[in-house]
Scaffold this motif. Structure first.
Motif, mmCIF file in Angstrom:
data_model
loop_
_atom_site.group_PDB
_atom_site.id
_atom_site.type_symbol
_atom_site.label_atom_id
_atom_site.label_comp_id
_atom_site.label_asym_id
_atom_site.label_seq_id
_atom_site.Cartn_x
_atom_site.Cartn_y
_atom_site.Cartn_z
ATOM 1 N N GLN A 134 -5.061 -7.535 -6.242
ATOM 2 C CA GLN A 134 -4.420 -6.215 -6.196
ATOM 3 C C GLN A 134 -5.357 -5.260 -5.465
ATOM 4 N N SER A 240 2.155 -2.331 -6.161
ATOM 5 C CA SER A 240 1.074 -2.378 -7.149
ATOM 6 C C SER A 240 0.906 -3.769 -7.732
ATOM 7 N N GLU A 242 0.019 -7.802 -7.973
ATOM 8 C CA GLU A 242 -0.930 -8.744 -7.379
ATOM 9 C C GLU A 242 -0.182 -9.582 -6.345
#
Length: 284
Positions: A134, A240, A242
């Motif tokens: 992320q 937002s 991963e």
């Protein structure tokens, strides 16, 4: 030759400098972060150090990298596709035989050949469930294939099964326009509509030599860079989740169109490296 070795019992670093060789400069305090192998060649050692420190002054720390120096890294770091592409009316069958590592480069090879009902084969790899992250800086150095119907891409998707949105396309190129790189962001807007935020950059023929393509992804924005120069920036609907990495060359389909008599096969997407950095001490 300069040889670096590590004693097994005592953590003492010995650097032997041959006659007429000069000692490269480095900060000794950084050495503990670099994995050392017994009798590691000095060129490899300092290349590793250079990679880690490439963007250090800008606050970036190396998180993960693939230099494609070892063929076995393909199986350990990547998933190699083996399927007939079913999206965008593409024409290729992805096979492991079209993926190889040669002379420190990943080769994704596209061919005109009959295979399981398809007229073309190509290569694709991705890092789903093996490497995902992320926020960060992602950089690839690559030489792109060219020709009508060729569609090389380096992109990112959420590390979630059966999910491809939101998507960040770090680079896309239509083979009949080898001087234009597309930088694209796909997402579903608040009304549930598929939306794309994109731009393109026209430069030299990107199939003739290696270039770097990167993004800097944070909570608030995505910045696209080509050869270190910002070419596009987005501040809307920033993912937002991963995300994992995907490398492929598609053939044909809705956007590039099919190959024609001018398309030369085989074509190869050559990748020197893929590197991911993250900022330290900063709330992304």
């Amino acid at each position: 030759m300069i040889i670096i070795s590590m004693l097994v019992v005592f953590p003492i670093l010995f650097i032997h400098i041959g006659k007429g060789e000069t000692m490269p400069s480095f900060n000794v305090s950084e050495l503990h972060n670099i994995p050392l192998e017994k009798n590691m060649d000095t060129d490899d050692f300092f290349n590793n150090l250079q990679i880690r420190n490439k963007y250090k002054e800008d606050g970036w720390t190396l998180l993960w990298n693939e230099e494609f120096d070892q063929p076995q890294s393909l199986k350990s770091n990547w998933n190699i596709e083996n399927w007939a592409a079913e999206k965008n009316n593409e024409l290729q069958f992805y096979t492991p035989d079209n993926v190889s590592v040669n002379n420190g480069n990943l080769h994704l090879i596209s061919k005109k050949e009959e295979y399981h009902g398809r007229q073309y084969t190509s290569g694709a790899i991705h890092s789903k469930d093996k490497f995902y992250f992320q926020y960060g800086k992602v950089e690839i150095r690559a030489k792109l294939p060219t020709g009508q119907g060729m569609f090389p891409a380096f992109w990112m998707m959420p590390n979630i099964d059966n999910t491809w949105l939101p998507e960040i396309d770090i680079l896309e190129m239509l083979g009949h326009e080898p001087d234009r790189i597309w930088m694209v962001q796909h997402y579903v807007d608040k009304n549930g509509k598929l939306t794309s935020n994109l731009d393109s950059f026209v430069g030299e023929d990107f199939s003739l030599d290696y270039h770097t393509y990167a993004i800097e992804w944070s909570k608030s924005e995505i910045i696209w860079l080509i050869d270190g120069i910002e070419r596009f920036r987005s501040t809307v609907n920033i993912p937002s989740e991963e995300m994992y990495l995907y490398l492929n060359t598609a053939i044909g389909g809705n956007w590039p169109g099919s190959p024609d008599d001018t398309t030369i096969f085989p074509q190869t997407f050559k990748v020197d490296y893929v590197r991911v950095y993250q900022q330290t001490g900063v709330d992304s």
